[in-house]
Design an enzyme around this catalytic site. Structure first.
Site, short mmCIF file in Angstrom:
data_model
loop_
_atom_site.label_atom_id
_atom_site.label_comp_id
_atom_site.label_asym_id
_atom_site.label_seq_id
_atom_site.Cartn_x
_atom_site.Cartn_y
_atom_site.Cartn_z
N CYS A 1 0.84 -1.19 0.00
CA CYS A 1 0.00 0.00 0.00
C CYS A 1 0.88 1.26 0.00
O CYS A 1 1.58 1.51 -0.97
CB CYS A 1 -0.95 -0.06 1.20
SG CYS A 1 -2.37 0.98 0.97
N GLU B 1 -1.02 -9.05 4.52
CA GLU B 1 -0.94 -9.42 5.94
C GLU B 1 -2.31 -9.65 6.57
O GLU B 1 -2.40 -10.26 7.62
CB GLU B 1 -0.17 -8.36 6.74
CG GLU B 1 -0.88 -7.03 6.95
CD GLU B 1 -0.72 -6.03 5.80
OE1 GLU B 1 -0.46 -6.47 4.67
OE2 GLU B 1 -0.89 -4.82 6.03
N HIS C 1 -3.13 -5.62 0.79
CA HIS C 1 -2.54 -5.99 2.08
C HIS C 1 -2.45 -7.51 2.22
O HIS C 1 -3.44 -8.14 2.58
CB HIS C 1 -3.40 -5.43 3.22
CG HIS C 1 -3.31 -3.95 3.34
ND1 HIS C 1 -2.34 -3.33 4.10
CD2 HIS C 1 -4.04 -2.97 2.78
CE1 HIS C 1 -2.48 -2.02 4.02
NE2 HIS C 1 -3.51 -1.77 3.22
#
Ligand code: XMP
Length: 603
Positions: free
Chosen positions: A79, A172, A170
């Site tokens: 990002c 994660e 993202h």
């Protein structure tokens, strides 16, 4: 020495989540700050640049040491970090439309960062800027498309020769289906890290750290008996020996049935009861809460009373040269959580003024402060704690106090048109529905909502109720929750009862809660379910003053989002029969709401 990855923390909770996911690959990830000099990054095998909720690569000249790009180690950005890499190498970033939520990533080319992935992958977006011009020497290795939206160019970029990679999405977050594989490709394949780090080693290192921080002082720990404080107590005991660990357990009268006794027995079993101080403060909390009905006021009173009892006990035990230890975990310390209550939660527990003061004096130990609950459990397992303890459900500080709904006896005002649209949607689905004359807390668009639940009933399988609930809380004004009546009957004539926090009501709730907890254990569902509040709602159905019980089983990983756990028909039948058998209860329903819009707790 282990191979390590540095994660630069550009804000929010991204960096911690990235570090957690990397540690789960048995590689040590450490969080570094943007102001750290490039030299500090040199010993790491790779660098990850986190996203940022506040910074924009488009309009900010972000302050971090750009010399990290001269280091001969791989760099991956997500990002904001992705845009930073693009900018650094001559690409361009522009403000575009904000995109949130799931998107499909089309993988292009054969970069090692996407090894083992399908041609199309589910990823999670949350951004408002785009890399519009690819830097020279980089390839576009992924294009993303959100539902109904145009393709998003340069959603993933790479220079395999420079070993620089960027993802607009993202990886994660749990919602990026194969985010873990992407992280593994970076950490193991590209950075060449050995996967030899473990929670057991983390535990050993923490024990060393505690020893050196404590010197020859003793440590005082607030021990609720939950996973975090127990794991913390065990670490302290191993580091300093049980004789140098003082434990304080406060029974606030809002615990589960027989809980304090079990907690004390558990510490005794681990040899940690030598300096165990127990305060039965139930009466004091009850007196402080008497007559109060407003949820946040209840929370505040519980928190304040807790701090008073703690301070009195601390001065009685004369802890002036002791260290204070807390089982604080990472989500307890974050500034903004998934709900606007995050800072309320924080002030109640680990960050009250006395404790802040001790933190400033360097007198507070928080060995679990970097971990999420799942990691604390892993550490508990590595320390050899029994399953029963490690998998104990999280229990909020205010305990049953926020599961015992109170009311002045007047119901909320219904939103205009709510009843008509509810009848229409329920009718189309072949069920019946009613707005309950109470309110519960929820989160909508990141804000706290305090709205009405809908009760549904009828002869439909539970699997069909969940999507129906989603339609209802999206389309019916003033509604943030749906519950399904387990008796198969409705309650058109339900009336709110005036009710406050009393010992009788708490005892009733304790019984209902014990039935639910016991049922989950007997049916082997305790571990799979993240948490299961049982809520006592002051609603009467039959003019006899008997109340209503809600069962709220949820599946979750970090409590920021949650899905309802539907349990099995058999278990639900058992729970219904046992709970309706309690004197004082006349109804029972299952909460089928996701978070958002409903929070896990009702208050
Ligand atoms: P919600 O209800 O916001 O809860 O979905 C998310 C997680 O936080 C816990 N929770 C609390 N914990 N003090 C606490 O220590 C509080 O006031 C509090 N309120 C909610 C909740 O049990 C869930 O795990």
């Amino acid at each position: 020495m282990h191979d390590r990855i540095a994660v630069i923390d550009f804000g929010g909770q991204y960096a911690h989540l990235i570090a957690t996911k990397i540690r789960r690959l048995n590689v040590l990830a450490e969080i570094l700050q943007p102001e750290d000099p490039a030299e500090k990054f040199a010993p790491f095998r790779g660098i990850v640049l986190s996203g940022s909720p506040a910074l924009s690569a488009y309009d900010e000249d972000s302050a971090y040491d750009k010399r990290i790009y001269e280091l001969p180690i791989p760099i991956l950005g997500f990002c904001f970090g992705h845009q930073e890499i693009a900018k650094q190498y001559g690409g361009e970033v522009e403000h575009t439309q904000r995109e949130y939520g799931p998107a499909t990533l089309q993988v292009k080319g054969s970069s090692p960062i996407f090894r083992g992935l399908a041609p199309e992958e589910l990823v999670w977006m949350s951004h408002g800027d785009t890399v519009t011009v690819l830097p020279p020497g980089f390839d576009e290795i992924g294009v993303s498309t959100a539902k109904g939206g145009p393709p998003h160019q340069n959603a993933a970029i790479a220079s395999d020769s420079l070993r620089r990679y960027g993802f607009q999405f993202h990886p994660e977050v749990d919602d990026t289906a194969h985010g873990e594989q992407m992280l593994k490709n970076f950490v193991v394949e590209i950075c060449g890290c050995r996967q030899d780090w473990s929670m057991r080693l983390f535990g050993d290192e923490e024990i060393e750290r505690i020893r050196s921080q404590a010197g020859n002082r003793s440590v005082f720990l607030l021990a609720s008996g939950g996973v975090d404080s127990t794991v913390c107590a065990v670490l302290l005991g191993r580091a300093l020996g049980p004789e140098r660990v003082d434990l304080l357990h406060i029974d606030n009268g809002l615990m589960r049935k027989s809980e304090s006794a079990q907690v004390i027995a558990e510490f005794a079993k681990r040899g940690l009861d030598r300096n165990l101080h127990f305060v039965d403060a139930g009466d004091r909390f009850l007196t402080a809460l008497s007559g109060v009905t407003e949820p946040e006021r209840k929370r505040r009173i519980i928190g304040d009373t807790f701090v008073q009892v703690f301070e009195e006990e601390a001065s009685r035990l004369n802890l002036s040269d002791c260290l204070l230890a807390q089982g604080t975990i990472y989500p307890d310390t974050i500034e903004t959580g998934g709900t606007k209550r995050a800072d309320v939660i924080k002030t109640h527990h680990n960050r009250v003024p006395v404790i802040e003061k001790m933190i400033k004096q360097g007198r507070v130990l928080e060995p679990l402060a970097e971990l999420y609950k799942t990691e604390v459990r892993e550490l508990g397992e590595a320390l050899g704690l029994p399953d029963e303890m490690v998998w104990r459900h999280p229990f909020p500080g205010p305990g049953l106090g926020i599961r015992l709904l109170c009311s002045d006896g007047t119901g909320p005002v219904e939103a205009p048109g709510a009843r008509v649209s509810l009848d229409r949607i329920a009718g189309e689905a072949g069920v019946l529905g009613a707005l309950l004359p109470v309110r519960s807390v929820g989160v909508k668009a990141d804000l706290r909502s305090y709205e009405q639940p809908v009760l549904l009933w009828g002869d439909v399988p539970l699997e069909q109720v969940e999507p129906l609930a989603a339609r209802i809380y999206q389309e019916v004004a003033g509604v943030n929750r749906c519950v399904f009546d387990l008796r198969g009957a409705g309650l058109e004539n339900a009336r709110p009862l005036a009710a406050t926090v009393t010992r009788e009501r708490l005892d009733l709730l304790r019984e209902a809660d014990a039935i639910v907890m016991d049922g989950l254990r007997r049916h082997g569902l305790y571990r799979e379910v993240w948490q299961c509040p049982t809520v006592l709602v002051p609603l009467e159905l039959d003019g006899r003053g008997r109340e209503f019980v809600i069962i709220r089983p949820v599946l979750s990983e970090r409590a920021m989002t949650a899905r309802p756990a539907l349990l099995t028909r058999e278990l639900l039948d058992e729970l219904r029969a046992a709970i309706l058998g309690l004197p004082g209860i006349s109804g029972v329903a299952l909460d089928v709401t996701t978070k958002p819009p409903g929070t896990i707790e009702w208050e």
